[in-house]
Design a protein around this motif. Structure first.
Motif, short mmCIF file in Angstrom:
data_model
loop_
_atom_site.label_atom_id
_atom_site.label_comp_id
_atom_site.label_asym_id
_atom_site.label_seq_id
_atom_site.Cartn_x
_atom_site.Cartn_y
_atom_site.Cartn_z
N ILE A 1 0.73 -1.01 0.02
CA ILE A 1 0.34 0.28 -0.14
C ILE A 1 0.94 1.93 0.06
N GLY A 2 0.75 1.73 -0.48
CA GLY A 2 1.36 3.45 -0.75
C GLY A 2 3.09 2.82 -1.38
N PHE A 3 3.59 2.37 -2.22
CA PHE A 3 4.35 1.72 -3.17
C PHE A 3 5.22 3.39 -3.09
N GLY A 4 5.12 4.44 -4.12
CA GLY A 4 6.05 5.79 -4.07
C GLY A 4 6.62 5.28 -5.69
N ASN A 5 8.00 5.17 -5.31
CA ASN A 5 8.75 5.04 -6.66
C ASN A 5 8.81 3.58 -7.10
N ARG B 1 -7.34 4.05 -3.57
CA ARG B 1 -6.71 3.99 -2.39
C ARG B 1 -6.79 2.72 -1.97
N ALA B 2 -6.17 2.34 -0.69
CA ALA B 2 -6.03 1.21 0.04
C ALA B 2 -7.31 0.61 0.78
N GLU B 3 -8.13 1.76 0.85
CA GLU B 3 -9.49 1.56 1.45
C GLU B 3 -10.72 1.41 0.47
N THR B 4 -10.22 1.48 -1.08
CA THR B 4 -11.27 1.36 -1.40
C THR B 4 -10.58 0.26 -2.41
N ILE C 1 3.11 -1.86 4.16
CA ILE C 1 2.50 -0.46 4.82
C ILE C 1 4.19 0.14 5.07
N ASN C 2 4.74 1.21 3.96
CA ASN C 2 5.84 1.40 4.01
C ASN C 2 5.75 2.97 4.08
N TYR C 3 6.10 3.87 5.82
CA TYR C 3 6.21 4.81 5.55
C TYR C 3 4.45 5.82 5.13
N PRO C 4 3.83 5.28 5.72
CA PRO C 4 2.44 5.83 5.41
C PRO C 4 2.19 7.57 5.61
N ASP C 5 1.67 8.20 4.69
CA ASP C 5 1.27 8.84 4.85
C ASP C 5 1.25 9.12 6.79
N PRO C 6 1.30 10.89 7.17
CA PRO C 6 0.53 10.64 8.47
C PRO C 6 -1.08 11.67 9.42
N ARG D 1 -5.96 8.54 7.75
CA ARG D 1 -4.77 7.89 7.97
C ARG D 1 -5.33 6.40 7.90
N LEU D 2 -4.39 6.04 6.93
CA LEU D 2 -4.00 4.11 7.19
C LEU D 2 -4.45 3.47 7.79
N MET D 3 -3.49 4.17 9.15
CA MET D 3 -3.74 3.06 10.63
C MET D 3 -4.87 3.50 11.37
N GLU E 1 -1.84 2.53 -5.46
CA GLU E 1 -0.94 3.99 -5.38
C GLU E 1 -1.85 4.93 -5.56
N ILE E 2 -1.84 6.55 -4.88
CA ILE E 2 -3.11 7.14 -5.34
C ILE E 2 -2.78 7.89 -6.68
N SER E 3 -1.16 8.01 -6.38
CA SER E 3 -0.14 9.22 -7.07
C SER E 3 -0.22 8.85 -8.08
N SER E 4 -0.31 9.28 -9.37
CA SER E 4 -0.20 9.66 -11.14
C SER E 4 0.47 8.91 -11.39
N GLN E 5 1.99 9.57 -11.04
CA GLN E 5 3.71 9.83 -11.32
C GLN E 5 3.97 8.50 -10.45
N SER E 6 3.60 7.99 -9.18
CA SER E 6 3.76 7.09 -8.85
C SER E 6 3.92 5.76 -9.87
N MET E 7 2.10 5.93 -10.30
CA MET E 7 1.47 4.75 -11.04
C MET E 7 2.59 4.82 -12.03
N LYS F 1 12.39 4.72 -0.56
CA LYS F 1 13.16 5.34 -0.62
C LYS F 1 12.97 6.89 0.40
N TYR F 2 11.91 6.66 1.31
CA TYR F 2 11.47 7.08 2.32
C TYR F 2 12.61 6.67 3.26
N GLU F 3 12.44 5.94 3.83
CA GLU F 3 12.95 4.65 4.48
C GLU F 3 14.87 5.63 4.66
#
Ligand SMILES: C[S@@+](CC[C@H](N)C(=O)[O-])C[C@H]1O[C@@H](n2cnc3c(N)ncnc32)[C@H](O)[C@@H]1O
Length: 326
Positions: free
Chosen positions: A29-33, A80-83, A99-104, A114-116, A53-59, A176-178
């Motif tokens: 969920i939320g794979f970023g790059n 969206r993960a929820e969807t 789930i890596n580094y979800p938006d807080p 929030r995901l969590m 992912e929700i971001s088109s650029q990441s896709m 990347k976030y890590e």
């Protein structure tokens, strides 16, 4: 590669349409790059990897990476993960969530994103197979504390670590976030939970309904209807419905309405058309194919809202027949 989104894939997802062969499903969920997803796909050729992912650029980035590496066992969906949890992933179908580094989403007004949170975690527990795992990493201490409380309160999941989280997981692929977090001295908080044997409620998948439509009579023609249009918002069938714009086509005596429908599990933008029938001054209101809108309960309510509004504009106007929920 065909760009996939929650609007274009099967509900529920059919693994055989995404991957060459059925296999244990790992969902990131939320794979970023997409680096972590690709590395995992290479390290686990026996599994199918699905990125959300929700971001088109990441896709775009992740798709390019998957294509370049020729990975047959990795696919990404803009969703969206929820969807995905409510509409795409059936109960007991996922082997692992990563789930890596979800938006807080710390601001109060954003907290619902929030995901969590318990409801989403209950969904994840229900979608995991017996013994399936949930891995979470975050670099934000306050988020880790909040996630710890939510995870501990989720009956279907057991902590696999001797502590709420570990400060490092040697040998793990760094996202990347890590890498950024470590560079900036924040470090990590790594969680590992497992689906236990406790029965949990399996929220049923939300299925599509039939295509909605409504027949109406109105002495007004389409341009006269659009002359009376102004944007409106309403709440129906658990959805927020915004009817944003209306456009008339004089030549065809038809119109389209731009709507945004927000339901707890899905947000959609669609065009609803008003077209003349053969019978004089009769119209049909229905969902167009533009934007691939899916016929959810909220979309039905939006078609009903447009049709009823048009019929109500004139004292001789009337809804003649409806195939809409609610
Ligand atoms: C902070 S970034 C982390 C990216 C990547 N996992 C990493 O560690 O480098 C969070 C990512 O989650 C995505 N995201 C946020 N909310 C999401 C949701 N509800 N469903 C799916 N992806 C989401 C964002 O678009 C973003 O790419």
């Amino acid at each position: 590669m065909l760009k996939l989104s929650y609007l274009t894939v099967d509900w529920p997802l059919r693994q055989e349409r995404l991957f060459p062969r059925a296999a244990a499903l790992i969902v990131e969920i939320g794979f970023g790059n997409g680096e972590y997803l690709a590395q995992l796909a290479q390290a686990r050729p026996d599994c199918n990897l699905l990125g959300l992912e929700i971001s088109s650029q990441s896709m775009t980035r992740a798709e390019a990476r998957i294509e370049k590496l020729g990975l047959q066992n990795a696919r990404v969906i803009q969703c969206r993960a929820e969807t995905a949890l409510a509409h795409l992933l059936p109960p007991v179908s996922v082997a692992e969530f990563h789930i890596n580094y979800p938006d807080p989403w710390f601001k109060k007004k954003h907290q619902r994103r929030r995901l969590m949170q318990r409801q989403t975690l209950d969904y994840m527990a229900s979608r995991l197979v017996s013994g399936g795992t949930l891995l979470l990493a975050t670099d934000i201490r306050a988020y880790a504390e909040m996630a710890d409380a939510a995870l501990q309160a989720t009956p279907g999941l057991d902590n696999l670590l001797g502590a709420p989280w570990l400060p490092d997981l040697p040998g793990r692929f760094r996202t990347k976030y890590e890498r950024k977090g470590y560079r900036e001295g924040r470090g990590g908080h790594f969680f590992r939970y497992r689906r236990n044997r406790q029965p949990v409620y399996h929220p049923p998948l939300i299925q599509e309904l039939d295509m909605p439509h409504l027949f109406l009579h109105s002495p007004l023609n389409a341009p006269a209807i659009i002359d009376r249009f102004s944007p409106t918002r309403r709440h129906a069938a658990g959805a927020h419905i915004a009817i944003l714009n209306g456009y008339a086509n004089r030549k065809r005596d038809s119109a389209v309405f731009e709507v945004v429908v927000e339901e707890p599990t899905i947000e959609q933008r669609a065009l609803i058309s008003l077209s003349p029938r053969e019978e004089p001054r009769q119209y049909i209101v229905k969902l167009t194919a533009v934007g691939h809108a899916r016929p959810t309960a909220g979309m039905h309510a939006a078609v009903a809202a447009v049709g009823e509004w048009v019929a109500g504009l004139h004292e001789e106007g009337a809804v003649l027949a409806r195939k809409v929920r609610g």
